[in-house]
Design an enzyme around this catalytic site. Structure first.
Site, short mmCIF file in Angstrom:
data_model
loop_
_atom_site.label_atom_id
_atom_site.label_comp_id
_atom_site.label_asym_id
_atom_site.label_seq_id
_atom_site.Cartn_x
_atom_site.Cartn_y
_atom_site.Cartn_z
N ARG A 258 0.86 -1.18 0.00
CA ARG A 258 0.00 0.00 0.00
C ARG A 258 0.90 1.23 0.00
O ARG A 258 1.54 1.53 0.99
CB ARG A 258 -0.91 -0.03 1.24
CG ARG A 258 -1.45 1.32 1.63
CD ARG A 258 -2.57 1.23 2.61
NE ARG A 258 -2.23 0.72 3.93
CZ ARG A 258 -1.54 1.38 4.86
NH1 ARG A 258 -1.06 2.58 4.62
NH2 ARG A 258 -1.32 0.84 6.03
N HIS A 262 -3.36 4.39 4.91
CA HIS A 262 -4.43 3.37 4.99
C HIS A 262 -5.73 3.93 4.42
O HIS A 262 -6.45 3.28 3.66
CB HIS A 262 -4.64 2.94 6.44
CG HIS A 262 -5.87 2.14 6.66
ND1 HIS A 262 -5.97 0.82 6.29
CD2 HIS A 262 -7.09 2.47 7.18
CE1 HIS A 262 -7.19 0.37 6.58
NE2 HIS A 262 -7.89 1.35 7.12
N TYR A 271 4.10 5.51 11.34
CA TYR A 271 4.48 4.14 11.72
C TYR A 271 5.36 3.41 10.70
O TYR A 271 5.71 2.26 10.90
CB TYR A 271 3.24 3.30 12.05
CG TYR A 271 2.16 3.30 10.96
CD1 TYR A 271 2.25 2.47 9.86
CD2 TYR A 271 1.06 4.16 11.06
CE1 TYR A 271 1.27 2.46 8.87
CE2 TYR A 271 0.06 4.16 10.09
CZ TYR A 271 0.17 3.31 8.99
OH TYR A 271 -0.80 3.32 8.02
C1 LIG Z 1 -14.27 -6.31 12.27
C2 LIG Z 1 -13.44 -5.08 12.11
N1 LIG Z 1 -12.48 -4.82 13.03
C3 LIG Z 1 -11.72 -3.70 12.90
C4 LIG Z 1 -11.92 -2.84 11.85
C5 LIG Z 1 -11.04 -1.62 11.69
N2 LIG Z 1 -10.13 -1.82 10.56
C6 LIG Z 1 -10.39 -1.26 9.36
S1 LIG Z 1 -9.24 -1.68 8.25
C7 LIG Z 1 -8.36 -2.59 9.34
C8 LIG Z 1 -7.08 -3.28 8.93
C9 LIG Z 1 -7.28 -4.36 7.92
O1 LIG Z 1 -6.06 -4.72 7.37
P1 LIG Z 1 -5.94 -5.69 6.13
O2 LIG Z 1 -6.87 -6.84 6.29
O3 LIG Z 1 -4.51 -6.00 5.97
O4 LIG Z 1 -6.48 -4.83 4.90
P2 LIG Z 1 -5.89 -3.48 4.26
O5 LIG Z 1 -6.60 -2.35 4.96
O6 LIG Z 1 -4.42 -3.46 4.46
O7 LIG Z 1 -6.29 -3.55 2.83
C10 LIG Z 1 -8.97 -2.57 10.59
C11 LIG Z 1 -8.45 -3.25 11.78
C12 LIG Z 1 -12.95 -3.14 10.93
N3 LIG Z 1 -13.20 -2.38 9.86
N4 LIG Z 1 -13.68 -4.28 11.07
#
Ligand SMILES: Cc1ncc(C[n+]2csc(CCOP(=O)(O)OP(=O)(O)O)c2C)c(N)n1
Ligand SMILES: [Mg+2]
Length: 375
Positions: A258, A262, A271
């Protein structure tokens, strides 16, 4: 800490075809015409410009918080090109490029980020599910649709996109177990972009690769260079064919990065190091394919300028359409979740109408004020 760019050869096969300098490494190429390759390039550029403009719209208060795709265009566009229109796609919040490649109208993607979910009910979206914000929840949905297709004997597959962080949630493991057991026509496509907001891949799992997790569920896992359009296309195409031939699911780990924050509510500088970002910028999936096309005599500076102009025009027209869309009605808030509205939603709808004396409030698609740090 493990070097974040490491692609492991320990447990699972790794596929790379197009190198960073735009040359081919001699691995077998997928079957693609020059026209299809150029089409994929054009789609990736459209996605990149869409992303750039969406961030600007958020800064201007014209859309709500937005999740960027920069750096992950090859993983999303190549896998989407490998799907048939009749296959089902299940996106998380980071799949705008997959939606664009799957021909979801741009206007619908914009209205979604404006906070208007009516787009989910538009037949023009094709076999693409709405965005799942709760991490990982779209994966069991995809397994359910694959199960249904298998029972009905339909020759279609479902493909769920998710991130490295999503593999730590139960939904992922439940869907993997179910899909393995019932040999479902499904592709699990993990975009390992090295980060789950501020949590690095090394703090996510003790497994050396994400792909190897498939072994425990009785099916194949494969790791692929996620910034290499040819490798992603080849592996996804083969996995979809295998699924549709009744030979079960596949877990694909696209190793990517990425490049942006985020989301528009994040500041990745807090970070991760600039050095790390620079390392991955050199592996940009779009630059890599452009170099290949230029070397092959399929692309010129003139083509590039023309494409950028066309993309900007297309995107600006879609923004206009989204901003001028009719505001949602009371009814729109209750539709689309169920095929038929259940009694409790009907009651809520009546209550809402009563509270407003049957008069719809003045709603607008323009976001006046941005609150919170979601998602
Ligand atoms: C069930 C849930 N827990 C926490 C969140 C908050 N949250 C949004 S994105 C994220 C990280 C997800 O990371 P990843 O699966 O690696 O996907 P990326 O964002 O890197 O595409 C989190 C913890 C959420 N949206 N849903
Ligand atoms: Mg991630």
């Amino acid at each position: 800490m493990e070097p974040i760019h490491k692609i492991s050869k320990t447990f699972v096969p790794t596929v790379q075809i197009l190198m960073e300098d735009g040359t081919l490494n001699g691995s077998p190429m997928p079957k693609l015409s020059n026209q299809q390759i150029v089409e994929m390039y054009k789609t990736m550029v459209l996605c990149k410009i869409f992303d750039d403009i969406a961030v600007k719209l958020q800064r201007q208060g014209r859309i709500g918080p937005y999740v960027t795709i920069r750096g992950q265009e090859a993983s999303q566009v190549a896998s989407s090109f490998a799907m048939d229109d009749s296959d089902w796609m299940f996106p998380s919040y980071r799949e705008s490029a997959a939606m664009i490649a799957r021909k979801v109208p741009l206007k619908n993607i914009f209205t979604y980020w404006m906070g208007d979910e009516r787009w989910a009910g538009d037949a023009a979206n094709g076999n693409n599910f709405p965005v799942a914000i709760p991490v990982s929840t779209q994966i069991p949905h995809a397994a359910g649709v694959a199960f249904g297709a298998k029972i009905k004997g339909d020759k279609v597959a479902s493909l769920a996109f998710f991130g490295d962080g999503a593999t730590s949630r139960g939904d992922f493991h439940e869907a993997m177990n179910f899909a393995g057991l019932f040999k479902l026509p499904m592709v699990f496509l993990c975009q390992n972009n090295q980060w789950a907001i501020s949590v690095p891949r090394s703090r996510q799992t003790a497994s050396e690769t994400i792909a190897q997790k498939a072994v425990a569920y009785g099916f194949e896992g494969i790791q692929v260079d996620g910034n290499d359009i040819f490798a992603v296309y080849k592996v996804t195409k083969e996995a979809l064919e295998k699924a549709k031939n009744g030979d079960g699911p596949t877990l694909i780990e696209c190793v990517t990065y990425r490049l942006s924050d985020h989301s528009t509510a994040d500041d990745a500088k807090k970070y991760r190091t600039q050095e790390e970002v620079e390392f991955w910028k050199k592996r940009d999936p779009i630059d890599r394919l452009r170099l290949f096309l230029e070397k092959s005599g399929l692309w010129s500076k003139g083509d590039e300028d023309k494409l950028i102009r066309e993309c900007e025009e297309t995107i600006n027209a879609a923004i206009k359409e989204a901003e001028n869309a009719k505001p949602p009605s009371f009814e729109d808030l209750f539709k689309h979740t169920f095929a038929e509205m259940p009694w409790f939603l009907k009651e809520e709808l009546e209550e809402l109408k009563k509270a407003y004396d049957g008069k719809e409030p003045e709603l607008t698609n323009k976001v006046e004020k941005i609150e919170g740090s979601f998602p």
